[in-house]
Design a protein around this motif. Sequence first.
Motif, PDB file in Angstrom:
ATOM      1  N   MET A 149       3.073  16.658   9.434  1.00 49.63           N
ATOM      2  CA  MET A 149       3.103  15.247   9.036  1.00 49.63           C
ATOM      3  C   MET A 149       4.519  14.685   9.032  1.00 49.63           C
ATOM      4  O   MET A 149       4.714  13.505   9.320  1.00 49.63           O
ATOM      5  N   ILE A 150       5.504  15.513   8.693  1.00 42.22           N
ATOM      6  CA  ILE A 150       6.864  14.979   8.569  1.00 42.22           C
ATOM      7  C   ILE A 150       7.776  15.357   9.739  1.00 42.22           C
ATOM      8  O   ILE A 150       8.940  14.974   9.755  1.00 42.22           O
ATOM      9  N   ARG A 153       9.642  11.700  12.890  1.00 42.77           N
ATOM     10  CA  ARG A 153      10.085  10.663  11.947  1.00 42.77           C
ATOM     11  C   ARG A 153      10.387   9.326  12.614  1.00 42.77           C
ATOM     12  O   ARG A 153      10.573   8.333  11.924  1.00 42.77           O
ATOM     13  N   THR A 158       4.416   8.190  14.296  1.00 44.74           N
ATOM     14  CA  THR A 158       4.762   8.919  13.080  1.00 44.74           C
ATOM     15  C   THR A 158       3.565   8.944  12.141  1.00 44.74           C
ATOM     16  O   THR A 158       2.607   8.179  12.294  1.00 44.74           O
ATOM     17  N   PHE A 159       3.629   9.839  11.154  1.00 41.74           N
ATOM     18  CA  PHE A 159       2.542   9.930  10.184  1.00 41.74           C
ATOM     19  C   PHE A 159       2.419   8.634   9.391  1.00 41.74           C
ATOM     20  O   PHE A 159       1.308   8.153   9.146  1.00 41.74           O
ATOM     21  N   SER A 160       3.547   8.047   9.020  1.00 43.91           N
ATOM     22  CA  SER A 160       3.496   6.845   8.189  1.00 43.91           C
ATOM     23  C   SER A 160       2.983   5.619   8.948  1.00 43.91           C
ATOM     24  O   SER A 160       2.455   4.694   8.337  1.00 43.91           O
ATOM     25  N   LYS A 161       3.095   5.599  10.270  1.00 44.41           N
ATOM     26  CA  LYS A 161       2.626   4.448  11.036  1.00 44.41           C
ATOM     27  C   LYS A 161       1.227   4.649  11.607  1.00 44.41           C
ATOM     28  O   LYS A 161       0.432   3.717  11.632  1.00 44.41           O
ATOM     29  N   TRP A 164      -1.460   8.753   9.287  1.00 48.99           N
ATOM     30  CA  TRP A 164      -2.226   8.685   8.042  1.00 48.99           C
ATOM     31  C   TRP A 164      -3.627   8.141   8.271  1.00 48.99           C
ATOM     32  O   TRP A 164      -4.573   8.539   7.590  1.00 48.99           O
TER      33      TRP A 164
END
Length: 181
Positions: A149-150, A153, A158-161, A164
């Motif tokens: 997941m990290i 970056r 990315t995981f955050s965009k 998730w």
Amino acid sequence: MNQQKIRNLHRDLGYFYIGLIISFALSGILMNHRDNWHAEKYTIETKAIKLKISEKAIITDNYVDSLSKHLEIDDKIRRFKIDKEKLSISFEKNDVSINLKTGKGEIVTYIKTPIISSMMKLHKSTSNWWIYYGDIFGLSLITIAFTGMIMIRVGKNTFSKRGWKLALIGIIVPLLILLIV
């Protein structure tokens, strides 16, 4: 922890557990379909039988034990069950099914399928050593998931965009299946 160390941990855990991941995946697929096709056992002989069973017979452990001696099955009894008019006896190397009304049935003799039966033991083992190793494996899979997941970056994937959303779908789908089925 810097980016390179996260990548190295992710990669090395993945490499270390690749054989176990493949074995668990294959044996899990086989176990999912064990009611239709039991890959762990290889049938080597099927023999029809006809017995006289008294309607007054009470099916107990002793009765099943004497029945196995009468059928000349020298094998350890694992369990037996009665489902409507059918008596099923599971031995380590034989399965017996008998219609209690007609006395007709069959004895299926089998051997364990090499490699596949060993892989399927992974799901069934209850030894303390294997349980602890399985716990370490589970924690390693969690570590692989979190480092994955990290790891990325920067960028649109990315995981955050984006990640998730896929992870959320990956959680929701099995929950829905559990609720529906």
